[in-house]
Enzyme design. Structure first.
Site, mmCIF file in Angstrom:
data_model
loop_
_atom_site.group_PDB
_atom_site.id
_atom_site.type_symbol
_atom_site.label_atom_id
_atom_site.label_comp_id
_atom_site.label_asym_id
_atom_site.label_seq_id
_atom_site.Cartn_x
_atom_site.Cartn_y
_atom_site.Cartn_z
ATOM 1 N N HIS A 1 0.842 -1.207 0.000
ATOM 2 C CA HIS A 1 0.000 0.000 0.000
ATOM 3 C C HIS A 1 0.875 1.254 0.000
ATOM 4 O O HIS A 1 0.660 2.182 -0.793
ATOM 5 C CB HIS A 1 -0.914 -0.034 1.231
ATOM 6 C CG HIS A 1 -1.698 1.217 1.452
ATOM 7 N ND1 HIS A 1 -3.044 1.339 1.147
ATOM 8 C CD2 HIS A 1 -1.333 2.427 1.968
ATOM 9 C CE1 HIS A 1 -3.455 2.555 1.451
ATOM 10 N NE2 HIS A 1 -2.441 3.224 1.963
ATOM 11 N N GLU A 2 1.861 1.291 0.894
ATOM 12 C CA GLU A 2 2.720 2.474 0.984
ATOM 13 C C GLU A 2 3.585 2.649 -0.256
ATOM 14 O O GLU A 2 3.799 3.766 -0.733
ATOM 15 C CB GLU A 2 3.596 2.391 2.241
ATOM 16 C CG GLU A 2 2.822 2.407 3.550
ATOM 17 C CD GLU A 2 1.920 3.628 3.691
ATOM 18 O OE1 GLU A 2 2.273 4.700 3.174
ATOM 19 O OE2 GLU A 2 0.843 3.496 4.302
ATOM 20 N N GLU B 1 -6.176 6.863 -1.056
ATOM 21 C CA GLU B 1 -6.087 5.705 -0.172
ATOM 22 C C GLU B 1 -6.788 4.490 -0.791
ATOM 23 O O GLU B 1 -6.296 3.364 -0.710
ATOM 24 C CB GLU B 1 -6.687 6.026 1.194
ATOM 25 C CG GLU B 1 -5.925 7.078 1.987
ATOM 26 C CD GLU B 1 -4.483 6.687 2.246
ATOM 27 O OE1 GLU B 1 -4.192 5.476 2.334
ATOM 28 O OE2 GLU B 1 -3.630 7.592 2.340
#
Length: 306
Positions: free
Chosen positions: A140-141, A215
């Site tokens: 995700h990051e 996100e």
């Protein structure tokens, strides 16, 4: 270099529109300050210097604020191994790996581009997550870095920071020295505060809208890259639940950096503030991951690139 993280055209469009609108707001804001303060050189130099400082040193500022430190492979071999594997799958440069000595389980990415990026995890996150869950969080990051939305959020947040600082400076300056000013000076200060507050409010709303979408985009990209959306969903549920049990007073310092976190540092069930959150609701993120899991089906394999 194009990474193998799934590109997201809608994210690119949203980032472009947000930067364009904030650019117009930025120009208007600087012009208003020049007219009101009657010193274009002072305004341009100060605002320009602060912009360069925030953009160029954003990674160092975030690391300092969150007590993060760079760690080598010998100290955290398993963490480095996961980052190495994901970067190889995604075909992207490996960022600097850092750890923050915080019990709050979380992670964030920062840096002005993929070649100058930092991915930082807290010790609280490392202690709580299983390997597959940690892989999902790191993917995700890394997707934030690959999509370059970290740099966009850094630039976008600059205008709000400047406007907020001016409001505070003008307020305290007026409070401490108001009796020594004439009516014209007081009127100028009042207008400066009003303009700055309006700019802050508009930039706040624009950034929140972009942040929530990015996100979701990062969740999608991570789920497709690892092929295990259920592991990311498990990490989200676990981290959000553990953070909710931490007293709000212990999270106040961290909340200033919510836009950069894997999940926001909110210590209670959000009320009306959820509409202004930097992240979409947990339920929405889990629902999206559930759909991706159904799409991938039993044929999904760990490490599958989208």
């Amino acid at each position: 270099m194009q990474s193998r993280f799934r590109s997201d055209r809608r994210l690119t469009v949203r980032m472009t529109v947000t930067l364009f609108l904030l650019g117009l707001l930025y120009v208007g804001f600087v012009a208003a300050l020049i007219v009101l303060l009657k010193s274009w050189l002072l305004v341009v130099v100060l605002v320009g210097a602060m912009f360069v400082a925030q953009f160029w040193f954003s990674d160092r500022i975030a690391m300092f604020a969150m007590r993060g430190r760079v760690v080598e492979r010998e100290e955290y071999p398993e963490l480095h191994a996961v980052v190495d594997r994901l970067c190889a799958i995604a075909d992207m440069p490996k960022p600097v790996v850092a750890v923050s000595e915080m019990d709050m389980p979380n992670a964030f990415a920062t840096g002005r581009n993929p070649d100058h990026a930092v991915v930082c995890v807290t010790t609280g996150l490392l202690r709580r997550l299983q390997p597959a869950e940690l892989e999902g969080v790191l993917a995700h990051e890394l997707s934030h870095v690959a999509h370059k939305d970290v740099a966009v959020i850094t630039v976008a947040s600059f205008l709000g920071v400047i406007a907020g600082l001016i409001v505070r400076f003008a307020f305290y300056s007026q409070l401490l020295g108001g009796g020594r000013r004439d009516q014209n000076t007081a009127a100028v200060f009042a207008v400066v505060i009003g303009v700055s507050a309006a700019v802050y409010a508009i930039s706040f709303l624009l950034i929140r809208a972009l942040s929530r979408y990015r996100e979701l985009a990062a969740d999608r990209a991570a789920a497709h890259l690892t092929g295990r959306p259920s592991a990311l969903a498990s990490a989200l549920t676990k981290v959000s639940g553990d953070i909710a049990r931490i007293p709000t007073k212990d999270l106040r310092t961290a909340q200033a950096f919510n836009a950069f976190y894997f999940t926001p540092a909110t210590g209670k069930e959000p009320g009306i503030e959820r509409f202004f959150s930097t992240h979409p609701p947990l339920e929405q993120r889990l629902e999206q991951l559930g759909r991706i899991s159904a799409e991938l089906g039993e044929a999904a394999t760990p490490g599958k690139a989208g």
